[in-house]
Design a protein around this motif. Structure first.
Motif, short mmCIF file in Angstrom:
data_model
loop_
_atom_site.label_atom_id
_atom_site.label_comp_id
_atom_site.label_asym_id
_atom_site.label_seq_id
_atom_site.Cartn_x
_atom_site.Cartn_y
_atom_site.Cartn_z
N HIS A 1 0.61 -1.12 0.04
CA HIS A 1 0.21 -0.36 -0.66
C HIS A 1 1.03 0.99 -0.37
O HIS A 1 -0.47 2.12 -0.72
CB HIS A 1 -1.21 0.03 1.39
N ALA B 1 0.12 4.19 -3.08
CA ALA B 1 0.26 5.44 -2.69
C ALA B 1 0.65 6.43 -3.77
O ALA B 1 0.03 7.40 -3.96
CB ALA B 1 0.61 5.88 -1.40
N ILE C 1 -5.38 6.04 -1.82
CA ILE C 1 -5.41 5.28 0.01
C ILE C 1 -6.78 5.56 0.39
O ILE C 1 -6.10 6.70 0.98
CB ILE C 1 -4.97 4.81 0.37
N ASP D 1 -9.35 6.27 4.11
CA ASP D 1 -9.27 5.86 5.00
C ASP D 1 -10.59 4.45 5.40
O ASP D 1 -9.56 3.42 6.43
CB ASP D 1 -10.61 7.07 6.19
N ARG E 1 -9.95 1.52 3.89
CA ARG E 1 -8.51 0.97 3.74
C ARG E 1 -7.84 1.24 4.98
O ARG E 1 -7.04 -0.16 5.06
CB ARG E 1 -7.98 0.77 2.82
N LEU E 2 -7.35 2.08 5.00
CA LEU E 2 -6.43 2.40 5.80
C LEU E 2 -6.61 1.98 7.42
O LEU E 2 -5.60 0.81 8.36
CB LEU E 2 -6.03 3.95 6.98
N HIS E 3 -8.18 1.72 7.93
CA HIS E 3 -8.23 1.38 8.95
C HIS E 3 -8.35 -0.54 9.69
O HIS E 3 -7.79 -1.13 10.20
CB HIS E 3 -10.01 1.58 9.58
N GLU F 1 -4.82 -1.01 10.19
CA GLU F 1 -4.29 -0.76 10.74
C GLU F 1 -5.38 -2.29 11.93
O GLU F 1 -4.68 -2.90 12.51
CB GLU F 1 -5.02 0.87 11.17
N LEU G 1 1.88 5.01 6.79
CA LEU G 1 0.23 4.52 6.08
C LEU G 1 -1.16 5.57 7.16
O LEU G 1 -1.77 5.99 6.52
CB LEU G 1 -0.50 3.55 5.69
N PHE G 2 -0.64 4.56 8.15
CA PHE G 2 -1.45 5.34 10.05
C PHE G 2 -0.98 5.70 10.52
O PHE G 2 0.00 5.37 11.18
CB PHE G 2 -3.06 4.16 10.04
#
Length: 685
Positions: free
Chosen positions: A521, A525, A530, A532, A534-536, A539, A595-596
């Motif tokens: 990912h 980018a 990407i 939010d 997908r980021l959650h 994580e 990423l997060f």
């Protein structure tokens, strides 16, 4: 590596619960090597070749050393007081054998196709002493059909092309050809010990064996044993004997041996012992071609594994990428290493743009394997992630150095990326995910999250490389299609990306290979947005995977490979801890902050610190030698290939990332796990 030695080990270790009998283990010693040989030195001073995959020469199958004082022989393997280290940052292995009133210091190093074993008596050195030994040569891997020539000052063992030589710096007091085990002895329950003086009762029998017992006079407290491997088609007998004679004179003093070892020492100045260790290991495992073995082969008869002395394009591609990243961060001056890797991949790429299962690093030719279905005409028995791993490195290397490459080399790499893009497309289905194939662990079939992640990474890397616009646009389109299709692998009930799809059913076990989603990912980018959600999910996945794969016993701590992993358990009832998985987790945690952000519920830096501590030089998964074996039993006994190149490359890249990160320095990381201790929470993204 001789079958007799494997059977001998089977007899000695058949009842052990955390040892696989019949293997030729390398966990307890150290290696020395050159671009032509890889030699294992055990803690008791015995030496053994693991050279064949690198240079095509087999050399020593087994050996044993000791000392004869006034007619009494003491073998070093009978002592429990020997210690072993590398000497002053070189690849010289120093083993000290401690006796009651004196020490024998054994120094081993490899130069070219020769290996030097020097002995120095220290403290109250006895006046009348000889070094005694037994060496079993297996030219071209042969135990039988070998011949032996006893020259005036050297001994020669040969089969066809390979001829192996033995000489000493002082007088060879005795040279006794040793007949190896006969059929009835091989089948007997009790193992045999060598040397067995007097077993070759006639001239004919004494010249048809690979074993030799010998004793060499100790003069002024020292003597040196030289063994050399050669190919009779490139080096004549006369030249080989002259070379042995020259080396026995050249290495007759400890000072000259130490000077030669320093001159041949592994790496230039590097920042710290860990970096030096990892670079040294990867150099030991490398052939002149640029290909690397996964690790020293301990199971050549495939009794408990498929062998390790080959170049896997997954392992090698990942190693190349990790080395490239570490070099960029730490300025390690590895340009030639990267160039050779790229050249090796160009040499071994198949016509359809993909790479075979595994090859011989010595020449890039196809090696024995079980995942060459794409060569046979079927996709299932093919590990598609291997091709993706190589393409990631080639694309990154091309993007960084394209303007400085020679035009022909530049054109070749661009053509390889274009062909590789076609190869990736062959394995893609209409739904945007790779087709059914073998997984990275090579033990199941399906449509794997890891394979999809590596494809996403490869497509994204090619899309941002300086290729022609058509190639970049094709790669970007495929990357976006695959990014969307990854939704299929999400399991909302467990808050993870599943291991694989099998007949459209999601296998929801946690698999450490899915840590590759993070790097994939990060690469994507630069191609697309990407979201939010997908980021959650990433994580949640990382947090849950760390918690569920973490294992801690009284002896070891780290991550298991995947849930319900049954491979190489021996007498153990649960999954084993793997250094690859633990290191991969630390690396993914380091990259996750890009990423997060860190939250109160999940701090990736806490996991990075926790996991990296276990593969660090003082960690529970690192041996005293600095080596990382592939696996550990719960008892703390290391297992499988040692040292494993993939693990060392991951450790090096993780260290480089940790030392150069700009946010969340180690002293700001929390000392208690988030979320009350287990790092887990309910997710419904």
């Amino acid at each position: 590596m001789a079958l007799r030695r494997s059977l001998d080990d089977y007899k000695r270790n058949g009842g052990e619960t955390d040892v696989f009998p019949g293997e030729r283990r390398t966990q307890s010693g150290r290696f020395t090597g050159s671009d032509q040989r890889l030699v294992y030195v055990s803690p008791n001073g015995s030496i053994r070749d693991h050279s064949y995959p690198l240079a095509g020469l087999h050399g020593i199958a087994s050996s044993r050393f000791g000392i004869n004082v006034d007619g009494t022989v003491r073998w070093f393997d009978s002592l429990d007081t020997s210690t072993q280290t590398y000497h002053e940052g070189t690849s010289l292995v120093e083993t000290v054998h401690q006796f009651e009133t004196f020490d024998v210091v054994q120094r081993d190093f490899t130069a070219g196709n020769s290996h030097v074993t020097a002995f120095e008596l220290q403290a109250e050195s006895p006046d009348n002493a000889e070094i005694v030994g037994f060496i079993e040569f297996a030219p071209e891997g042969q135990e039988g059909r070998v011949g032996q020539l006893v020259h005036e000052d050297a001994l020669e063992v040969y089969h066809n092309r390979e001829h192996d030589y033995l000489g000493t710096s002082t007088e060879l007091v005795e040279r006794d050809p040793e007949s190896l085990e006969a059929f009835d002895e091989i089948l007997a329950e009790e193992p045999q010990s060598f040397p067995r003086v007097g077993t070759a009762e006639n001239y004919e029998g004494s010249r048809l064996t690979g074993g030799v017992g010998f004793s060499a006079a100790v003069v002024n407290g020292t003597t040196t044993v030289i063994n050399m491997l050669s190919d009779i088609e490139t080096q004549s007998r006369a030249d080989s004997l002259a070379s042995i004679a020259d080396q026995t004179q050249r290495y007759d003093e400890p000072s000259t041996i130490l000077t030669a070892a320093r001159r041949a020492g592994h790496s230039p100045a590097v920042p710290g012992q860990l970096v030096g260790t990892d670079l040294h290991v990867l150099e030991l495992l490398s052939a002149p071609t640029g290909g690397r073995i996964a690790g020293p082969d301990f199971d050549p008869y495939y009794q408990y594994s498929g062998g390790y002395g080959y170049t896997w394009f997954r392992d090698d591609g990942e190693i190349s990428m990790f080395l490239f990243e570490a070099d960029e961060r730490l300025d390690l001056d590895l340009q030639e290493t990267h160039r050779k890797s790229a050249q090796f991949y160009l040499q071994t790429q198949l016509e359809d743009g993909r790479w075979p299962h595994r090859v011989w690093p010595m020449n890039g030719r196809l090696a024995p394997g079980w995942a060459n279905g794409h060569i046979e005409g079927t996709e299932t028995q093919y590990q598609a992630d291997q091709t993706a791993s190589v393409l990631v490195f080639l694309a990154e290397y091309f993007a960084t150095h394209s303007t400085s490459l020679q035009e022909e080399f530049r054109s070749d790499i661009e053509a390889a990326l274009q062909s590789g893009l076609n190869g990736l497309d062959i394995s893609m289905e209409a739904d945007g995910l790779p087709t059914v194939c073998e997984n990275a662990w090579e033990n199941m079939n399906g449509r794997f999250t890891h394979t999809a992640a590596k494809f996403l990474h490869a497509y994204s890397a090619i899309a941002t490389a300086p290729c022609d616009s058509t190639t970049r646009e094709r790669a970007a389109t495929q990357a976006t299609h695959l990014y969307d299709a990854l939704e299929t692998m999400w399991c909302p009930e467990r808050g993870i990306y599943g291991l694989r799809l099998v007949d459209d059913e999601l296998d929801t076990r946690v698999d450490s290979t899915t840590f590759s989603l993070i790097d994939a990912h990060l690469a994507y980018a630069d191609v697309g947005d990407i979201g939010d959600e997908r980021l959650h999910r990433l994580e949640s996945h990382l947090e849950t995977a760390f918690s569920r794969l973490w294992k801690e016993t009284d002896s070891v701590r780290g991550l298991t490979r995947f849930e319900d992993d049954t491979w190489r358990r021996r007498g153990q009832q649960s999954e084993k801890v793997w250094t690859v998985s633990t290191g991969w987790g630390a690396y993914a945690a380091e990259k996750a902050v890009q990423l997060f952000p860190t939250t109160e519920q999940f701090d990736p830096m806490w996991w990075s610190d926790r996991l990296f501590a276990e593969i660090d030089l003082t960690g529970s998964l690192c041996l005293q030698s600095g080596y990382l074996p592939e696996q550990f039993f719960d008892s703390g006994v290391p297992d499988s290939a040692t040292p494993l190149g993939w693990s060392h490359a991951i450790r090096l890249a993780t260290y480089a990332t940790r030392t150069t990160r700009e946010t969340h320095p180690p002293d700001q990381c929390t000392n208690t796990p988030p979320s009350g201790g287990d790092g887990r929470r309910d997710h419904s993204y």
